[in-house]
Design an enzyme around this catalytic site. Structure first.
Site, short mmCIF file in Angstrom:
data_model
loop_
_atom_site.label_atom_id
_atom_site.label_comp_id
_atom_site.label_asym_id
_atom_site.label_seq_id
_atom_site.Cartn_x
_atom_site.Cartn_y
_atom_site.Cartn_z
N ASP A 1 -12.80 -8.28 3.31
CA ASP A 1 -14.01 -8.00 2.53
C ASP A 1 -14.71 -9.29 2.13
O ASP A 1 -15.94 -9.41 2.21
CB ASP A 1 -13.66 -7.19 1.29
N TYR B 1 0.84 -1.19 0.00
CA TYR B 1 0.00 0.00 0.00
C TYR B 1 0.88 1.24 0.00
O TYR B 1 1.61 1.52 0.95
CB TYR B 1 -0.94 -0.01 1.21
N LYS C 1 2.32 -15.49 0.68
CA LYS C 1 2.52 -15.97 -0.68
C LYS C 1 4.01 -16.28 -0.85
O LYS C 1 4.66 -15.84 -1.81
CB LYS C 1 2.04 -14.92 -1.69
N ASP D 1 -6.73 -6.83 3.64
CA ASP D 1 -7.81 -6.00 3.11
C ASP D 1 -8.73 -6.83 2.23
O ASP D 1 -9.96 -6.79 2.35
CB ASP D 1 -7.20 -4.85 2.31
N ASP E 1 -3.91 -17.34 -2.28
CA ASP E 1 -4.88 -17.82 -3.26
C ASP E 1 -5.65 -19.02 -2.73
O ASP E 1 -6.88 -19.12 -2.89
CB ASP E 1 -4.20 -18.14 -4.59
#
Length: 363
Positions: free
Chosen positions: A255, A141, A194, A251, A227
């Site tokens: 959601d 970010y 990841k 983030d 993933d």
């Protein structure tokens, strides 16, 4: 829930209405917190409303005036409504947004985002009850990973580069938050990364979390690639307890988890450091329904309950924990009884839902 009759301080709490549906859902949370504090025997809070967002630009020439930041520093905690920074005029649209400004100013490194399904609340995976612990200061970010400027740049008009920053200090800090939380819940932590591709950055995140885990032998630990984790959440979100991950992954996952639990409108969050905390719903400002008394206030209400829990720990005031439990129970009872907004399959307005919860808390 029991009422503690010990005398207490009067808490001073900031109110930042924000944009869009903020002026509807934040007062809803304030009314419900007031009812819960009264029911728990806590002195009424002193609410301090401060300018922020589009109205602050018009009146003060800044979306987050320095006077707002200065006042927040002297308050016990605060409630932040959603902002619609994409609609701000320039140069404000290109600046760090209001929530980012506050997070950065106060070093709010932990973003705690629960996802809990309500009976009768349209959950994709009934029984979902997890918490995503998101590192809030680094990652990819651009507004959070540099001391000055941003983490994005363009060496040519056709090349854009983003820096992803992961530091041991920040990972240790967020990992301790996750494991401390897990000890108060079901004692399970899942690390999301990841590391098969981002070997150095998210590999460091995974490895440091594992190192911190060694200090919590009573907590079970596993880890998944980001993933794979999205698939696991869709299929079996009810199998997870505490999930710790870096900024961007957190983030996205939060959601997804909010929708799996029933609606992003029920997804609360708390931004905190060791000394400051800010309640902030995980969703946006929903300008399309602003002013229609149609917004789901649950996310903001439950964010406020999280704030009460945080304050209870900070000030060793069990009555605040009682008040937080009353807020959560009132919301759950309202939804279970069929009082909810359109996104949860009901027909209640924002104000009708608020009144129902206030009545249930006072009953």
């Amino acid at each position: 829930m029991t009422t503690n009759t010990q005398s207490s301080r009067r808490y001073r709490l900031g109110v930042l209405l924000g944009d869009g549906i903020g002026p509807e859902i934040v007062p809803s949370a304030v009314a419900i917190v007031d009812a819960a504090l009264a029911a728990a025997g806590v002195d009424p809070a002193e609410w301090v409303e401060l300018p922020l967002g589009a109205t602050a630009i018009a009146e003060h020439g800044a979306h987050t005036p320095s006077s707002t930041l200065d006042t927040l520093a002297g308050l016990d905690a605060w409630l932040l409504g959603p902002h619609d920074s994409a609609a701000y005029p320039e140069p404000f649209k290109s600046q760090l947004n209001p929530s980012g400004t506050i997070r950065k100013h106060f070093g709010l490194y932990a973003n705690i985002r629960p996802a809990k399904a309500f009976p009768g609340g349209n959950a994709v995976v009934p029984g979902t009850d997890l918490v995503i612990v998101r590192e809030n200061t680094e990652g990819f970010y651009a507004d959070r990973n540099t001391h000055a400027g941003t983490g994005e740049f363009m060496p040519t008009p056709d090349v854009a580069i983003a820096m992803g920053i992961i530091t041991r200090q920040a990972v240790e800090r967020i990992a301790r938050s996750a494991f401390d939380l897990a000890q108060r819940r079901d004692k399970r932590v899942t690390i999301v990364h990841k590391a098969n591709v981002l070997k150095l950055t998210t590999g460091l995140f995974r490895d440091v979390c594992r190192e911190v885990a060694a200090g919590y032998p009573d907590v079970a630990v596993d880890d998944f690639h980001i993933d794979a984790m999205t698939v696991h959440l869709v299929r079996r979100a009810d199998a997870f307890d505490v999930i710790v991950t870096e900024n961007m992954f957190g983030d996205i996952l939060s959601d997804l988890a909010g929708e799996i639990a029933g609606s992003l409108g029920i997804a609360p969050s708390l931004n905190s450091s060791d000394t400051h905390a800010m309640a902030q719903a995980a969703h946006g400002s929903a300008p399309d329904i602003a002013g229609h008394d149609a917004a789901n206030p649950i996310a903001m209400i439950l964010s406020s309950a999280m704030l009460l829990e945080w304050l209870a720990t900070q000030h060793d005031d069990e009555r605040l924990r009682d008040a937080a439990a009353r807020v959560e129970a009132g919301v759950a009872a309202a939804v279970a009884g069929g009082t909810c907004t359109k996104d949860l399959g009901g027909s209640s307005s924002t104000s009708e839902f608020t009144a129902a919860v206030v009545d249930l808390i006072g009953a």
